[in-house]
Scaffold this active site. Sequence first.
Site, PDB file in Angstrom:
ATOM      1  N   TYR A 212     -28.403 -13.521  48.988  1.00  0.00           N
ATOM      2  CA  TYR A 212     -26.897 -13.021  49.390  1.00  0.00           C
ATOM      3  C   TYR A 212     -27.008 -12.069  50.590  1.00  0.00           C
ATOM      4  O   TYR A 212     -26.634 -12.218  51.775  1.00  0.00           O
ATOM      5  CB  TYR A 212     -26.130 -12.363  48.198  1.00  0.00           C
ATOM      6  CG  TYR A 212     -24.746 -12.129  48.433  1.00  0.00           C
ATOM      7  CD1 TYR A 212     -23.771 -12.839  48.450  1.00  0.00           C
ATOM      8  CD2 TYR A 212     -24.446 -10.602  48.887  1.00  0.00           C
ATOM      9  CE1 TYR A 212     -22.273 -12.684  48.704  1.00  0.00           C
ATOM     10  CE2 TYR A 212     -23.103 -10.197  49.085  1.00  0.00           C
ATOM     11  CZ  TYR A 212     -22.137 -11.321  49.007  1.00  0.00           C
ATOM     12  OH  TYR A 212     -20.948 -10.957  49.376  1.00  0.00           O
TER      13      TYR A 212
ATOM     14  N   SER B   4     -21.024  -8.781  54.418  1.00  0.00           N
ATOM     15  CA  SER B   4     -21.186  -7.703  52.986  1.00  0.00           C
ATOM     16  C   SER B   4     -21.975  -6.556  53.388  1.00  0.00           C
ATOM     17  O   SER B   4     -22.766  -6.517  53.971  1.00  0.00           O
ATOM     18  CB  SER B   4     -21.881  -8.336  51.918  1.00  0.00           C
ATOM     19  OG  SER B   4     -22.100  -7.779  50.821  1.00  0.00           O
TER      20      SER B   4
HETATM   21  P1  NAP Z   1     -13.913 -15.161  45.577  1.00  0.00           P
HETATM   22  O1  NAP Z   1     -12.787 -14.581  45.040  1.00  0.00           O
HETATM   23  O2  NAP Z   1     -15.039 -15.638  44.697  1.00  0.00           O
HETATM   24  O3  NAP Z   1     -13.281 -16.316  46.594  1.00  0.00           O
HETATM   25  C1  NAP Z   1     -14.346 -17.222  47.113  1.00  0.00           C
HETATM   26  C2  NAP Z   1     -13.450 -18.295  48.168  1.00  0.00           C
HETATM   27  O4  NAP Z   1     -14.509 -19.010  48.733  1.00  0.00           O
HETATM   28  C3  NAP Z   1     -12.683 -19.001  47.268  1.00  0.00           C
HETATM   29  O5  NAP Z   1     -11.655 -19.269  48.081  1.00  0.00           O
HETATM   30  C4  NAP Z   1     -13.475 -20.303  47.447  1.00  0.00           C
HETATM   31  O6  NAP Z   1     -12.540 -21.770  47.503  1.00  0.00           O
HETATM   32  C5  NAP Z   1     -14.097 -20.218  48.813  1.00  0.00           C
HETATM   33  N1  NAP Z   1     -15.447 -21.049  48.807  1.00  0.00           N
HETATM   34  C6  NAP Z   1     -16.660 -21.023  48.139  1.00  0.00           C
HETATM   35  N2  NAP Z   1     -17.356 -21.914  48.669  1.00  0.00           N
HETATM   36  C7  NAP Z   1     -16.848 -22.627  49.467  1.00  0.00           C
HETATM   37  C8  NAP Z   1     -17.231 -23.794  50.363  1.00  0.00           C
HETATM   38  N3  NAP Z   1     -18.442 -24.485  50.364  1.00  0.00           N
HETATM   39  N4  NAP Z   1     -16.243 -24.421  51.309  1.00  0.00           N
HETATM   40  C9  NAP Z   1     -14.906 -23.457  51.502  1.00  0.00           C
HETATM   41  N5  NAP Z   1     -14.664 -22.610  50.630  1.00  0.00           N
HETATM   42  C10 NAP Z   1     -15.461 -22.015  49.863  1.00  0.00           C
HETATM   43  O7  NAP Z   1     -14.746 -14.294  46.746  1.00  0.00           O
HETATM   44  P2  NAP Z   1     -14.046 -12.754  47.446  1.00  0.00           P
HETATM   45  O8  NAP Z   1     -14.607 -11.461  46.492  1.00  0.00           O
HETATM   46  O9  NAP Z   1     -12.629 -13.011  47.697  1.00  0.00           O
HETATM   47  O10 NAP Z   1     -15.134 -12.842  48.617  1.00  0.00           O
HETATM   48  C11 NAP Z   1     -14.539 -13.244  49.976  1.00  0.00           C
HETATM   49  C12 NAP Z   1     -15.723 -13.064  51.083  1.00  0.00           C
HETATM   50  O11 NAP Z   1     -16.019 -11.595  50.938  1.00  0.00           O
HETATM   51  C13 NAP Z   1     -17.189 -13.840  50.610  1.00  0.00           C
HETATM   52  O12 NAP Z   1     -17.544 -14.323  51.831  1.00  0.00           O
HETATM   53  C14 NAP Z   1     -17.985 -12.631  50.018  1.00  0.00           C
HETATM   54  O13 NAP Z   1     -19.157 -12.766  50.298  1.00  0.00           O
HETATM   55  C15 NAP Z   1     -17.162 -11.415  50.808  1.00  0.00           C
HETATM   56  N6  NAP Z   1     -17.589 -10.292  50.133  1.00  0.00           N
HETATM   57  C16 NAP Z   1     -16.890  -9.880  48.823  1.00  0.00           C
HETATM   58  C17 NAP Z   1     -17.292  -8.565  48.381  1.00  0.00           C
HETATM   59  C18 NAP Z   1     -16.321  -8.380  46.926  1.00  0.00           C
HETATM   60  O14 NAP Z   1     -16.939  -7.237  46.476  1.00  0.00           O
HETATM   61  N7  NAP Z   1     -15.514  -9.180  46.542  1.00  0.00           N
HETATM   62  C19 NAP Z   1     -17.865  -7.678  48.818  1.00  0.00           C
HETATM   63  C20 NAP Z   1     -18.725  -7.908  49.923  1.00  0.00           C
HETATM   64  C21 NAP Z   1     -18.554  -9.175  50.767  1.00  0.00           C
HETATM   65  P3  NAP Z   1     -12.276 -22.444  45.960  1.00  0.00           P
HETATM   66  O15 NAP Z   1     -11.366 -21.385  45.417  1.00  0.00           O
HETATM   67  O16 NAP Z   1     -11.554 -23.644  46.412  1.00  0.00           O
HETATM   68  O17 NAP Z   1     -13.473 -22.665  45.193  1.00  0.00           O
END
Ligand code: NAP
Length: 257
Positions: A158, A145
């Site tokens: 985080y 991130s």
């Molecule tokens: P999201 O929409 O909240 O989706 C999170 C995903 O992670 C879901 O598929 C969830 O599975 C899975 N997950 C959570 N805990 C888990 C576990 N213990 N074991 C297996 N799967 C797990 O998040 P996102 O925004 O797409 O983020 C994806 C990645 O990008 C993350 O690492 C996040 O930190 C990073 N990121 C995102 C942003 C942003 O702006 N969105 C910015 C920087 C970094 P379930 O659906 O089955 O719960």
Amino acid sequence: MDSISLKDKVAVITGASRGLGRAMALEFGRLGAFTIVNYVREEKGAQQTLDMLREAGGDGAIAMADVRKADEVNAMFSHIFKTYKKVDVLVNNAGITRDEYFMMMRPQSWLELMDVHLNGVFYCSKAVIRNMCAARKGVILNIGSGSALVAMPGQVNYSASKAGLLGFSRSLAREVAGKGVRVIHVAPGFFESDMTVTLDPEFIKETFEVTPLGRWGSGVEMAAVATFLASDDCSFFTGHSIVVDGGRGAVEAEYGS
Ligand code: NAP
């Protein structure tokens, strides 16, 4: 014709039931990778990802494992290796937030972040690394991130976990480069997903003001970067962090240096 092809590759994307993981899974599938959609709670979401991927002409499977649990991770990968014989690409994408100001931060909110973002990546990477090294090819993409790189109040847990992931990625990249395996840290800025949808609208507005491109990133834009990094076209790239943030970090760097 696409210049990038992931044909004949097997890709595993953790947390691909929604959000950026789903967007990446769809693009990996579209470019020809047999794509395994991991999830922990949202089986329906994972199945939807797979259905969408198949509708677009790709193929794959869904696989449940809580990345925090070594036994579940090992069972998932042992099934994958038994059935599909190899893993060419692992995308450690599963992520959570537990935003709290440090004074109020509960130990649980600290530990949960370390568990998903560091222990989870450790278990998944351990499960594939020997096989990749023996095959003398493979790519691990660790989704970190921008919060690892710029100061984010309310996100000590985080930011620390994602900064730890950066160190993990660099060191592992150096260890396994000689075996033909690449390890890359990807640092997204702000992307619209379940993770960010609950953020304060005022904070979002302020963030867009300091983001040169002035908006969220889309899953498609993230997926385009991830598939390129995972492809053989990107074969001289390892050990680095690539920031996909609409230029926001560049602005922060100007102030910080
Ligand atoms: P999201 O929409 O909240 O989706 C999170 C995903 O992670 C879901 O598929 C969830 O599975 C899975 N997950 C959570 N805990 C888990 C576990 N213990 N074991 C297996 N799967 C797990 O998040 P996102 O925004 O797409 O983020 C994806 C990645 O990008 C993350 O690492 C996040 O930190 C990073 N990121 C995102 C942003 C942003 O702006 N969105 C910015 C920087 C970094 P379930 O659906 O089955 O719960």
